[in-house]
Design a protein around this motif. Structure first.
Motif, PDB file in Angstrom:
ATOM      1  N   ASP A   1       1.130 -52.803  21.267  1.00  0.00           N
ATOM      2  CA  ASP A   1       2.237 -53.228  20.399  1.00  0.00           C
ATOM      3  C   ASP A   1       2.531 -52.173  19.333  1.00  0.00           C
ATOM      4  O   ASP A   1       3.695 -51.839  19.073  1.00  0.00           O
ATOM      5  CB  ASP A   1       1.905 -54.561  19.715  1.00  0.00           C
ATOM      6  N   VAL A   2       1.479 -51.634  18.706  1.00  0.00           N
ATOM      7  CA  VAL A   2       1.667 -50.593  17.681  1.00  0.00           C
ATOM      8  C   VAL A   2       2.373 -49.376  18.291  1.00  0.00           C
ATOM      9  O   VAL A   2       3.348 -48.862  17.743  1.00  0.00           O
ATOM     10  CB  VAL A   2       0.307 -50.153  17.073  1.00  0.00           C
ATOM     11  N   LEU A   3       1.859 -48.939  19.444  1.00  0.00           N
ATOM     12  CA  LEU A   3       2.437 -47.750  20.084  1.00  0.00           C
ATOM     13  C   LEU A   3       3.875 -48.004  20.529  1.00  0.00           C
ATOM     14  O   LEU A   3       4.741 -47.133  20.400  1.00  0.00           O
ATOM     15  CB  LEU A   3       1.570 -47.339  21.278  1.00  0.00           C
ATOM     16  N   THR A   4       4.132 -49.213  21.019  1.00  0.00           N
ATOM     17  CA  THR A   4       5.487 -49.552  21.469  1.00  0.00           C
ATOM     18  C   THR A   4       6.481 -49.442  20.319  1.00  0.00           C
ATOM     19  O   THR A   4       7.542 -48.818  20.451  1.00  0.00           O
ATOM     20  CB  THR A   4       5.517 -50.982  22.056  1.00  0.00           C
TER      21      THR A   4
ATOM     22  N   ASP B   1     -17.250 -54.844  13.658  1.00  0.00           N
ATOM     23  CA  ASP B   1     -16.582 -53.666  14.198  1.00  0.00           C
ATOM     24  C   ASP B   1     -16.394 -53.747  15.704  1.00  0.00           C
ATOM     25  O   ASP B   1     -15.619 -52.990  16.264  1.00  0.00           O
ATOM     26  CB  ASP B   1     -17.334 -52.392  13.808  1.00  0.00           C
ATOM     27  N   GLY B   2     -17.134 -54.673  16.334  1.00  0.00           N
ATOM     28  CA  GLY B   2     -16.917 -54.991  17.731  1.00  0.00           C
ATOM     29  C   GLY B   2     -16.683 -53.803  18.640  1.00  0.00           C
ATOM     30  O   GLY B   2     -17.067 -52.682  18.350  1.00  0.00           O
ATOM     31  N   GLU B   3     -16.038 -54.081  19.738  1.00  0.00           N
ATOM     32  CA  GLU B   3     -15.728 -53.058  20.732  1.00  0.00           C
ATOM     33  C   GLU B   3     -14.329 -53.314  21.256  1.00  0.00           C
ATOM     34  O   GLU B   3     -13.775 -54.389  21.070  1.00  0.00           O
ATOM     35  CB  GLU B   3     -16.724 -53.146  21.894  1.00  0.00           C
ATOM     36  N   ALA B   4     -13.797 -52.316  21.943  1.00  0.00           N
ATOM     37  CA  ALA B   4     -12.481 -52.480  22.544  1.00  0.00           C
ATOM     38  C   ALA B   4     -12.498 -53.700  23.464  1.00  0.00           C
ATOM     39  O   ALA B   4     -13.485 -53.993  24.119  1.00  0.00           O
ATOM     40  CB  ALA B   4     -12.098 -51.235  23.324  1.00  0.00           C
ATOM     41  N   SER B   5     -11.400 -54.433  23.472  1.00  0.00           N
ATOM     42  CA  SER B   5     -11.275 -55.641  24.285  1.00  0.00           C
ATOM     43  C   SER B   5      -9.837 -55.719  24.782  1.00  0.00           C
ATOM     44  O   SER B   5      -8.991 -54.900  24.405  1.00  0.00           O
ATOM     45  CB  SER B   5     -11.581 -56.872  23.431  1.00  0.00           C
ATOM     46  N   ASP B   6      -9.552 -56.719  25.596  1.00  0.00           N
ATOM     47  CA  ASP B   6      -8.172 -56.906  26.062  1.00  0.00           C
ATOM     48  C   ASP B   6      -7.232 -57.110  24.878  1.00  0.00           C
ATOM     49  O   ASP B   6      -6.102 -56.634  24.879  1.00  0.00           O
ATOM     50  CB  ASP B   6      -8.088 -58.125  26.987  1.00  0.00           C
ATOM     51  N   GLU B   7      -7.728 -57.840  23.855  1.00  0.00           N
ATOM     52  CA  GLU B   7      -6.896 -58.106  22.682  1.00  0.00           C
ATOM     53  C   GLU B   7      -6.621 -56.802  21.917  1.00  0.00           C
ATOM     54  O   GLU B   7      -5.503 -56.567  21.463  1.00  0.00           O
ATOM     55  CB  GLU B   7      -7.592 -59.121  21.782  1.00  0.00           C
ATOM     56  N   VAL B   8      -7.659 -55.971  21.775  1.00  0.00           N
ATOM     57  CA  VAL B   8      -7.474 -54.674  21.109  1.00  0.00           C
ATOM     58  C   VAL B   8      -6.443 -53.848  21.875  1.00  0.00           C
ATOM     59  O   VAL B   8      -5.516 -53.276  21.291  1.00  0.00           O
ATOM     60  CB  VAL B   8      -8.813 -53.913  21.006  1.00  0.00           C
ATOM     61  N   GLU B   9      -6.578 -53.800  23.186  1.00  0.00           N
ATOM     62  CA  GLU B   9      -5.636 -53.017  23.998  1.00  0.00           C
ATOM     63  C   GLU B   9      -4.213 -53.545  23.838  1.00  0.00           C
ATOM     64  O   GLU B   9      -3.255 -52.773  23.740  1.00  0.00           O
ATOM     65  CB  GLU B   9      -6.042 -53.062  25.474  1.00  0.00           C
ATOM     66  N   SER B  10      -4.079 -54.868  23.792  1.00  0.00           N
ATOM     67  CA  SER B  10      -2.759 -55.477  23.662  1.00  0.00           C
ATOM     68  C   SER B  10      -2.116 -55.148  22.311  1.00  0.00           C
ATOM     69  O   SER B  10      -0.937 -54.795  22.236  1.00  0.00           O
ATOM     70  CB  SER B  10      -2.897 -56.994  23.839  1.00  0.00           C
ATOM     71  N   GLU B  11      -2.907 -55.255  21.235  1.00  0.00           N
ATOM     72  CA  GLU B  11      -2.350 -54.969  19.902  1.00  0.00           C
ATOM     73  C   GLU B  11      -2.087 -53.476  19.726  1.00  0.00           C
ATOM     74  O   GLU B  11      -1.094 -53.089  19.093  1.00  0.00           O
ATOM     75  CB  GLU B  11      -3.279 -55.494  18.811  1.00  0.00           C
ATOM     76  N   LEU B  12      -2.952 -52.635  20.280  1.00  0.00           N
ATOM     77  CA  LEU B  12      -2.695 -51.200  20.221  1.00  0.00           C
ATOM     78  C   LEU B  12      -1.412 -50.856  20.979  1.00  0.00           C
ATOM     79  O   LEU B  12      -0.601 -50.039  20.521  1.00  0.00           O
ATOM     80  CB  LEU B  12      -3.894 -50.427  20.793  1.00  0.00           C
TER      81      LEU B  12
ATOM     82  N   ILE C   1       3.057 -54.639  10.944  1.00  0.00           N
ATOM     83  CA  ILE C   1       2.626 -55.986  11.336  1.00  0.00           C
ATOM     84  C   ILE C   1       1.673 -55.915  12.528  1.00  0.00           C
ATOM     85  O   ILE C   1       0.611 -56.555  12.540  1.00  0.00           O
ATOM     86  CB  ILE C   1       3.859 -56.866  11.658  1.00  0.00           C
ATOM     87  N   GLU C   2       2.029 -55.124  13.518  1.00  0.00           N
ATOM     88  CA  GLU C   2       1.171 -55.015  14.701  1.00  0.00           C
ATOM     89  C   GLU C   2      -0.136 -54.295  14.360  1.00  0.00           C
ATOM     90  O   GLU C   2      -1.185 -54.610  14.932  1.00  0.00           O
ATOM     91  CB  GLU C   2       1.912 -54.312  15.840  1.00  0.00           C
ATOM     92  N   ALA C   3      -0.084 -53.345  13.418  1.00  0.00           N
ATOM     93  CA  ALA C   3      -1.320 -52.681  12.989  1.00  0.00           C
ATOM     94  C   ALA C   3      -2.242 -53.705  12.330  1.00  0.00           C
ATOM     95  O   ALA C   3      -3.465 -53.651  12.496  1.00  0.00           O
ATOM     96  CB  ALA C   3      -1.008 -51.528  12.039  1.00  0.00           C
ATOM     97  N   GLY C   4      -1.649 -54.655  11.592  1.00  0.00           N
ATOM     98  CA  GLY C   4      -2.441 -55.732  10.997  1.00  0.00           C
ATOM     99  C   GLY C   4      -3.094 -56.596  12.076  1.00  0.00           C
ATOM    100  O   GLY C   4      -4.255 -56.990  11.944  1.00  0.00           O
ATOM    101  N   GLU C   5      -2.341 -56.878  13.129  1.00  0.00           N
ATOM    102  CA  GLU C   5      -2.907 -57.675  14.229  1.00  0.00           C
ATOM    103  C   GLU C   5      -4.035 -56.907  14.917  1.00  0.00           C
ATOM    104  O   GLU C   5      -5.036 -57.507  15.336  1.00  0.00           O
ATOM    105  CB  GLU C   5      -1.806 -58.045  15.229  1.00  0.00           C
ATOM    106  N   LEU C   6      -3.893 -55.593  15.003  1.00  0.00           N
ATOM    107  CA  LEU C   6      -4.972 -54.772  15.583  1.00  0.00           C
ATOM    108  C   LEU C   6      -6.214 -54.833  14.697  1.00  0.00           C
ATOM    109  O   LEU C   6      -7.335 -55.024  15.188  1.00  0.00           O
ATOM    110  CB  LEU C   6      -4.490 -53.319  15.735  1.00  0.00           C
ATOM    111  N   LEU C   7      -6.006 -54.733  13.390  1.00  0.00           N
ATOM    112  CA  LEU C   7      -7.140 -54.826  12.462  1.00  0.00           C
ATOM    113  C   LEU C   7      -7.828 -56.186  12.536  1.00  0.00           C
ATOM    114  O   LEU C   7      -9.048 -56.282  12.395  1.00  0.00           O
ATOM    115  CB  LEU C   7      -6.658 -54.593  11.023  1.00  0.00           C
ATOM    116  N   GLU C   8      -7.026 -57.224  12.767  1.00  0.00           N
ATOM    117  CA  GLU C   8      -7.580 -58.574  12.855  1.00  0.00           C
ATOM    118  C   GLU C   8      -8.643 -58.668  13.967  1.00  0.00           C
ATOM    119  O   GLU C   8      -9.589 -59.438  13.860  1.00  0.00           O
ATOM    120  CB  GLU C   8      -6.450 -59.570  13.110  1.00  0.00           C
ATOM    121  N   CYS C   9      -8.484 -57.855  15.005  1.00  0.00           N
ATOM    122  CA  CYS C   9      -9.477 -57.845  16.101  1.00  0.00           C
ATOM    123  C   CYS C   9     -10.846 -57.407  15.591  1.00  0.00           C
ATOM    124  O   CYS C   9     -11.863 -57.699  16.212  1.00  0.00           O
ATOM    125  CB  CYS C   9      -9.043 -56.887  17.208  1.00  0.00           C
TER     126      CYS C   9
END
Ligand SMILES: [Mg+2]
Length: 110
Positions: free
Chosen positions: A64-67, A51-62, A38-46
């Protein structure tokens, strides 16, 4: 006193966080595995529309995945770092550097 390795520090913080909230009861292996996806899906949603760039949202979802990855490793009694290093050794043998360098081909096509 020896400085704790990052892995140990994360594991201790997660252990305390979960215990303080009595959330371990919700952390079955299946629930944690589902949460990773689920969290990987939220990361993909970013990156859904570009293809954008890393952002606060990307860091937050990543995070979550790692957690949830850490929590599942802990649930099955494994060190996350050891799991990664053991798998890396398997992958290292599967993809010898002299054959795999600079190519994205699968191991059976090297
Ligand atoms: Mg999330």
């Amino acid at each position: 006193m020896e400085k704790p390795r990052p892995d140990e520090s994360v594991i201790q913080s997660l252990t305390d966080f979960v215990a303080e909230r009595e959330w371990a009861q919700f952390h079955s292996e299946g629930n944690l595995a589902k949460s990773i996806a689920i969290e990987a899906g939220e990361l993909l949603e970013c990156y859904q529309w570009d293809d954008g760039e890393a952002s606060d949202e990307v860091e937050s979802e990543l995070a979550d995945v790692l957690t949830y990855g850490y929590l599942l490793a802990m649930k099955i009694g494994k060190s996350p770092a050891e799991l990664i290093l053991n798998k890396l050794e398997i992958t290292r043998r599967k993809y010898p550097a002299e054959k795999a360098r600079g190519t994205s081909r699968k191991y059976d096509q090297l």
